[in-house]
Scaffold this motif. Structure first.
Motif, short mmCIF file in Angstrom:
data_model
loop_
_atom_site.label_atom_id
_atom_site.label_comp_id
_atom_site.label_asym_id
_atom_site.label_seq_id
_atom_site.Cartn_x
_atom_site.Cartn_y
_atom_site.Cartn_z
N PHE A 9 0.85 -1.18 0.00
CA PHE A 9 0.00 0.00 0.00
C PHE A 9 0.89 1.24 0.00
O PHE A 9 2.13 1.15 0.14
CB PHE A 9 -0.93 -0.02 1.22
N ASN A 82 -2.32 -3.17 -5.62
CA ASN A 82 -3.36 -2.38 -4.97
C ASN A 82 -3.55 -1.02 -5.64
O ASN A 82 -4.02 -0.06 -5.02
CB ASN A 82 -3.05 -2.19 -3.49
N ARG A 148 -3.75 2.66 -3.40
CA ARG A 148 -4.57 2.82 -2.19
C ARG A 148 -3.70 2.88 -0.93
O ARG A 148 -2.65 2.26 -0.87
CB ARG A 148 -5.54 1.64 -2.06
N ARG A 150 -3.43 1.87 3.07
CA ARG A 150 -3.95 0.84 3.98
C ARG A 150 -4.85 1.49 5.03
O ARG A 150 -5.89 0.95 5.40
CB ARG A 150 -2.78 0.12 4.65
#
Length: 344
Positions: A9, A82, A148, A150
């Protein structure tokens, strides 16, 4: 302790961090056959050992985009598993041909980080290098992705936005050792047009179209060991669709460009690139190119041509790139700026 990989992330990256990506991959001749089966690829230098030998090489190297896909695919579990979006490319150069039997691996250095204003994601810049079994760099490029976070509450890092060149300078292009187009066979290559026949500002419509199939794009993406969920898992997107891997669109557009640019034999630089709109199964991909620049090289009979390669899902002959608002038209899939090598 979990042993599975959830992906990284935004908080997991630091400026200067170097990531060595798994897993090294030995490239075999079957890779070329599969690539040519997936795409209508038929540039002579990548199709014929005899043609390549007559052009000064030891044989036919692997297609330039095969090298790109393999190097790119290795980075996905560490860089874009991600990711929300793959935003762009810059400063890409093919530095050495990749031959059947070579083993490729990838490593990336984090060169930029900037959290988005919503606090839920950020932009990550990495410089990726592909290396062969002799630790020679065969390919390098910069790409940036939106990743993204976390935890939206985690603190933002100091913003670092790298300064990137708008184009690879012609003097920095690397021509494969021995390449010689002075005795080039235009009949076998498929078209009579040479470097001098193209003018800056000229637009070439590549005429043909290919409708993308679900199975083909998933096979291709697996071939490159790209593990991004959005390409395989219909639950990974709110619309329930599998997103066509952007590299699949790149290779399709490159292959379609044969009709009108059959003699643009080798891609040697990636100046810039944007996946303008998503592509899905059932879309029909067409392509056109605009000549942006031309340059001499030191190799005998070899010129460099800078091309804007655009993939779209509109009608043949539709060359509209942007709307009145300056944004990409809704039918534009890919806007790629490359340097290619062509006989003079």
């Amino acid at each position: 302790m979990t042993k599975t990989n959830p992906g990284r992330f935004f908080e997991d990256y630091q400026i200067g961090q170097v990531i060595r990506h798994a897993v090294p991959r030995t490239v075999a001749e079957g890779e070329r056959a599969m690539y040519h089966a997936l795409y209508p690829a038929r540039h002579a230098l990548y199709s014929s050992d005899e043609f390549a030998s007559a052009s000064g090489l030891e044989g036919s190297p692997m297609d330039d985009m095969i090298a790109f896909h393999i190097v790119f695919g290795k980075t996905v579990p560490d860089v874009s598993l991600n990711a929300i979006a793959n935003l762009g490319y810059a400063e890409g150069r093919w530095l050495k041909p990749v031959w059947p039997g070579d083993t490729l691996r990838s490593e990336s250095e984090v060169i930029g980080l900037k959290e988005n204003s919503n606090g839920k994601s950020g932009v990550l810049w990495v410089r990726t290098r592909g290396l062969n079994q002799m630790d020679e760099v065969v390919l390098e490029y910069v790409r940036w992705v939106m990743v993204r976070k976390r935890d939206a509450a985690s603190p933002a890092p100091d913003a670092v936005t790298p300064e990137l060149a708008s184009t690879v300078a012609a003097l920095d292009l690397v021509v494969p050792e021995g390449l010689d187009f002075s005795d080039y066979d235009f009949d076998l290559a498929g078209e009579p047009y040479r470097w001098g026949d193209y003018q800056v500002g000229e637009i070439i419509d590549h005429v043909d179209g290919v409708t993308v199939e679900e199975a083909e794009h998933m096979l291709a993406t697996r071939l490159w060991q790209n593990t991004a969920k959005v390409h395989f898992d219909v639950t990974a997107r709110e619309d329930g669709k599998r997103l066509i891997y952007g590299g699949h669109v790149i290779s399709m557009a490159r292959a379609l460009s044969f009709n009108g640019l059959a003699n643009a034999q080798m891609i040697v630089a990636l100046n810039a690139g944007a996946h303008a709109n998503p592509c899905f199964s059932g879309d029909t991909i067409r392509a056109w190119s605009e000549v942006l620049d031309k340059a001499d090289t030191s190799a005998p009979g070899v010129g460099a041509i800078r091309l804007r390669l655009v993939a779209h899902k509109g009608a043949a002959g539709d060359h509209q790139l942007r709307g009145e608002d300056g944004k990409y038209a809704s039918n534009i899939l890919l806007d790629l700026d490359v340097w290619a090598l062509m006989p003079k």
